[in-house]
Design an enzyme around this catalytic site. Structure first.
Site, mmCIF file in Angstrom:
data_model
loop_
_atom_site.group_PDB
_atom_site.id
_atom_site.type_symbol
_atom_site.label_atom_id
_atom_site.label_comp_id
_atom_site.label_asym_id
_atom_site.label_seq_id
_atom_site.Cartn_x
_atom_site.Cartn_y
_atom_site.Cartn_z
ATOM 1 N N LYS A 183 0.837 -1.210 0.000
ATOM 2 C CA LYS A 183 0.000 0.000 0.000
ATOM 3 C C LYS A 183 0.867 1.253 0.000
ATOM 4 O O LYS A 183 0.450 2.310 -0.430
ATOM 5 C CB LYS A 183 -0.942 -0.023 1.195
ATOM 6 C CG LYS A 183 -2.030 -1.102 1.042
ATOM 7 C CD LYS A 183 -3.323 -0.712 1.732
ATOM 8 C CE LYS A 183 -4.449 -1.700 1.447
ATOM 9 N NZ LYS A 183 -4.563 -2.791 2.416
HETATM 10 N N1 GLU Z 1 -8.538 -8.048 3.901
HETATM 11 C C1 GLU Z 1 -7.656 -9.027 3.322
HETATM 12 C C2 GLU Z 1 -6.534 -8.313 2.612
HETATM 13 O O1 GLU Z 1 -6.679 -7.143 2.312
HETATM 14 C C3 GLU Z 1 -8.441 -9.861 2.338
HETATM 15 C C4 GLU Z 1 -7.899 -11.194 2.050
HETATM 16 C C5 GLU Z 1 -9.021 -12.045 1.449
HETATM 17 O O2 GLU Z 1 -9.490 -11.702 0.356
HETATM 18 O O3 GLU Z 1 -9.434 -12.993 2.090
HETATM 19 O O4 GLU Z 1 -5.501 -8.914 2.385
#
Ligand code: GLU
Length: 296
Positions: free
Chosen positions: A258
């Site tokens: 990010k």
């Molecule tokens: N919130 C998780 C991430 O951003 C999502 C992973 C998933 O899609 O299970 O990595």
């Protein structure tokens, strides 16, 4: 993708954590989930995974909506995890009742010291596994430390869990039928000490509740699926089909993060790029700015 459900009932989702702006790799992941659903006449859902209260910020949630719209992606439903904490708590209570969760009083420092002192510390997919220190605490010791307000997380007792469920497998579009490996994540955290819910528990509960049939996500969470499948079996939830796609790397072969400069969707938009053109390029496997697939 090998479909085991009638196409029009196919449900996919994109589940970002609002801890920063989305980068082009997130965009590519969201596009794959969106297209898979749309091509089948199914549903594409959005889930904001904001249970990491110290790192998530409301402006990043707004950023996610803005970035997806820019790429031309519309979703049929949005779920915000921070509004559903009671549901995750109920799932945790269910694990406790099954006798497969135990409180862990170790700090990160305690664990690091224990691992360093051990000659044969077991390693999983993401590094050393939790050495199991608190697994053997007596029921009395657990109860009195909890009553004394000792900060603790809750961990899944993987061996006890699998003894209960029997051997498990999960289905992956690229890897095929994958046997659950208890050593992939070891005794993972199902409720962190500083988080109202854990990623692993919340993702499993929500994928089931949202009726997700096909999970499309990056290869970086492949190993987590061993834990997710185990939690699904314990909680009596269906197991979707998984597509763990390769990650996108930058011109130097480095995984995008990010904080990667210049490759966030917001920066590309501000630089004058057209979102729908970018989406079509990614669909056609044309990756701009020197980026590419990790194992291409
Ligand atoms: N919130 C998780 C991430 O951003 C999502 C992973 C998933 O899609 O299970 O990595």
């Amino acid at each position: 993708m090998n479909q085991t459900v009638a196409p029009r009932h196919l449900v996919t989702r994109f589940a970002p954590s609002p801890t920063g702006r989305l980068h082009i790799g997130h965009g590519w992941s969201a596009l794959q989930a969106f297209d898979l659903a749309r091509e089948a006449g199914g549903r594409f859902l959005l889930r904001i995974e904001d249970t990491d209260v110290t790192r998530c910020r409301p402006e990043f949630v707004e950023g996610i909506y803005e970035d997806l719209h820019w790429l031309g992606l519309e979703w049929d439903e949005v779920v915000i995890q921070s509004q559903r904490l009671a549901v995750y708590n109920a799932a945790l209570e269910q694990l406790k009742r099954l006798g497969v969760a135990y409180p862990c009083f170790c700090t990160r420092g305690d664990i690091a010291r224990e691992v360093a002192a051990s000659l044969h510390a077991p390693h999983g997919a993401d590094g050393p596994l939790y050495p199991g220190t608190c697994r053997s605490l007596s029921a009395d010791a657990r109860a009195s430390r909890i009553a004394a307000g000792d900060p603790h997380s809750w961990r899944l007792d993987m061996a006890t869990a699998l003894a209960r469920t029997g051997p498990l497998t999960w289905r992956d579009e690229r890897a095929g039928t994958v046997p659950v490996d208890p050593g992939a994540l070891g005794d993972l955290i199902v409720k962190g000490r500083d988080r109202p819910a854990s990623y692993h528990l919340a993702v499993v509960v929500d994928d089931a509740e949202q009726g997700v049939t096909h999970v499309v996500r990056g290869e970086d969470v492949f190993a987590s699926t061993h834990a997710h499948r185990t939690l699904q079996a314990l909680l009596g939830l269906p197991s979707p089909l998984y597509r763990h796609h390769p990650l996108i790397v930058d011109a130097r072969g480095k995984r995008l993060a990010k904080r990667s400069l210049g490759l966030s969707l917001a920066e590309l938009r501000e630089g004058g790029m057209d979102g729908r053109t970018l989406a079509d390029d990614l669909r056609a496997g044309r990756f701009p700015l020197g980026i590419g697939l990790a194992d291409a």
